[in-house]
Design a protein around this motif. Structure first.
Motif, short mmCIF file in Angstrom:
data_model
loop_
_atom_site.label_atom_id
_atom_site.label_comp_id
_atom_site.label_asym_id
_atom_site.label_seq_id
_atom_site.Cartn_x
_atom_site.Cartn_y
_atom_site.Cartn_z
N PHE A 78 49.71 116.81 -8.47
CA PHE A 78 48.49 116.63 -9.24
C PHE A 78 48.38 115.21 -9.79
CE2 PHE A 78 45.86 116.87 -13.05
CZ PHE A 78 44.71 117.40 -12.50
N LEU A 79 49.47 114.70 -10.34
CA LEU A 79 49.45 113.34 -10.88
C LEU A 79 49.24 112.32 -9.76
CD1 LEU A 79 52.30 113.54 -13.55
CD2 LEU A 79 49.84 113.79 -13.88
N GLN A 80 49.84 112.56 -8.60
CA GLN A 80 49.65 111.65 -7.46
C GLN A 80 48.20 111.67 -7.00
OE1 GLN A 80 51.91 109.44 -6.08
NE2 GLN A 80 50.02 108.72 -5.13
N TRP A 81 47.60 112.85 -6.96
CA TRP A 81 46.20 112.97 -6.56
C TRP A 81 45.29 112.21 -7.52
CZ3 TRP A 81 42.16 116.03 -8.84
CH2 TRP A 81 40.99 116.06 -8.09
N LEU A 82 45.56 112.33 -8.82
CA LEU A 82 44.76 111.59 -9.80
C LEU A 82 44.90 110.08 -9.59
CD1 LEU A 82 45.41 113.64 -13.08
CD2 LEU A 82 43.32 113.61 -11.69
N SER A 83 46.11 109.64 -9.33
CA SER A 83 46.34 108.21 -9.06
C SER A 83 45.63 107.78 -7.79
CB SER A 83 47.84 107.92 -8.94
OG SER A 83 48.47 108.11 -10.17
N ASP A 84 45.66 108.62 -6.77
CA ASP A 84 44.99 108.31 -5.51
C ASP A 84 43.47 108.20 -5.69
OD1 ASP A 84 47.46 108.35 -4.31
OD2 ASP A 84 47.18 110.30 -3.34
N GLY A 86 42.16 106.83 -8.12
CA GLY A 86 41.92 105.55 -8.77
C GLY A 86 42.04 105.57 -10.28
N LEU A 87 42.53 106.67 -10.84
CA LEU A 87 42.70 106.74 -12.28
C LEU A 87 43.85 105.86 -12.72
CD1 LEU A 87 40.95 109.33 -11.83
CD2 LEU A 87 42.16 110.30 -13.75
N THR A 88 43.67 105.20 -13.84
CA THR A 88 44.74 104.40 -14.43
C THR A 88 45.77 105.33 -15.04
OG1 THR A 88 43.69 104.31 -16.59
CG2 THR A 88 43.10 102.56 -15.01
N ASP A 89 46.94 104.80 -15.38
CA ASP A 89 47.97 105.61 -16.02
C ASP A 89 47.45 106.22 -17.33
OD1 ASP A 89 49.71 105.07 -13.97
OD2 ASP A 89 50.83 103.52 -15.08
N LEU A 90 46.68 105.44 -18.07
CA LEU A 90 46.11 105.92 -19.33
C LEU A 90 45.14 107.08 -19.08
CD1 LEU A 90 45.83 105.61 -22.40
CD2 LEU A 90 44.01 103.96 -21.98
N GLU A 124 30.40 107.78 -6.07
CA GLU A 124 31.46 106.85 -5.65
C GLU A 124 32.80 107.38 -6.17
OE1 GLU A 124 30.95 103.89 -3.99
OE2 GLU A 124 28.82 104.35 -3.81
N ASP A 125 33.89 106.89 -5.57
CA ASP A 125 35.22 107.32 -6.01
C ASP A 125 35.42 107.06 -7.50
OD1 ASP A 125 35.85 108.20 -3.51
OD2 ASP A 125 37.14 106.50 -2.99
N SER A 126 34.95 105.93 -7.98
CA SER A 126 35.12 105.59 -9.40
C SER A 126 34.35 106.57 -10.29
CB SER A 126 34.67 104.16 -9.68
OG SER A 126 33.30 104.01 -9.39
N GLN A 127 33.17 107.02 -9.83
CA GLN A 127 32.39 107.99 -10.60
C GLN A 127 33.08 109.35 -10.61
OE1 GLN A 127 28.80 107.34 -8.25
NE2 GLN A 127 27.72 106.71 -10.12
N VAL A 128 33.66 109.73 -9.48
CA VAL A 128 34.40 110.99 -9.40
C VAL A 128 35.58 110.93 -10.37
CG1 VAL A 128 35.82 112.48 -7.93
CG2 VAL A 128 33.68 111.52 -7.05
N ALA A 129 36.29 109.82 -10.37
CA ALA A 129 37.44 109.66 -11.26
C ALA A 129 37.01 109.77 -12.73
CB ALA A 129 38.12 108.31 -11.01
N LYS A 130 35.91 109.11 -13.10
CA LYS A 130 35.43 109.19 -14.48
C LYS A 130 35.02 110.62 -14.84
CE LYS A 130 33.75 104.46 -14.79
NZ LYS A 130 32.57 103.57 -14.87
#
Length: 137
Positions: A78-84, A86-90, A124-130
């Motif tokens: 799960f953490l790897q998927w979040l990183s993939d 584009g989420l920052t560590d924070l 976009e990927d960034s919007q999905v991450a947010k």
């Protein structure tokens, strides 16, 4: 039943189908132990990733039972998927602290299909991450 308990808290009492009164009892948070014996593998792993003691305490309280998800099968993927995504560590820490119950769901059956659906809507990927940071479930 949760609605009834909320009503009981607001009104003072609620009745069961048998006619017996139901009494709302406030949820008492579990007391954490500072003993090393009480630390789970998942806590140790998250701590090694930089989660603070305060963040880990919130995770444990919000998990609703003893916090011991399988690190290899649940936490790491799960953490790897979040990183993939584009989420920052924070941002990853925020998702975990906000809703640690995500470790109980199956990544392949819940989160990934939602992310694909959001991308299919034109995000976009960034919007999905947010979006995932704001609404991790």
């Amino acid at each position: 039943l949760p609605f009834c308990l909320a009503a009981a808290a607001a009104l003072g009492q609620c009745w069961s189908v048998t006619g017996a009164p139901l009494v709302a009892r406030p949820r008492v948070p579990r007391q954490s132990s500072s003993s090393d014996d009480d630390t789970t593998t998942a806590e140790t792993y998250l701590s090694s990733l930089g989660f603070s003691d305060a963040e880990l305490q919130k995770v444990k309280l919000r998990y609703l039972s003893r916090f011991e998800p399988d690190v290899e099968k649940s936490v790491k993927p799960f953490l790897q998927w979040l990183s993939d995504l584009g989420l920052t560590d924070l941002a990853v820490r925020k998702v975990v602290v906000t809703l640690p119950m995500v470790f109980r769901s199956r990544l392949e059956e819940t989160q990934k299909p939602v992310a694909l659906w959001l991308k299919g809507l034109g995000m976009e990927d960034s919007q999905v991450a947010k979006t995932i940071v704001k609404f991790p479930s």
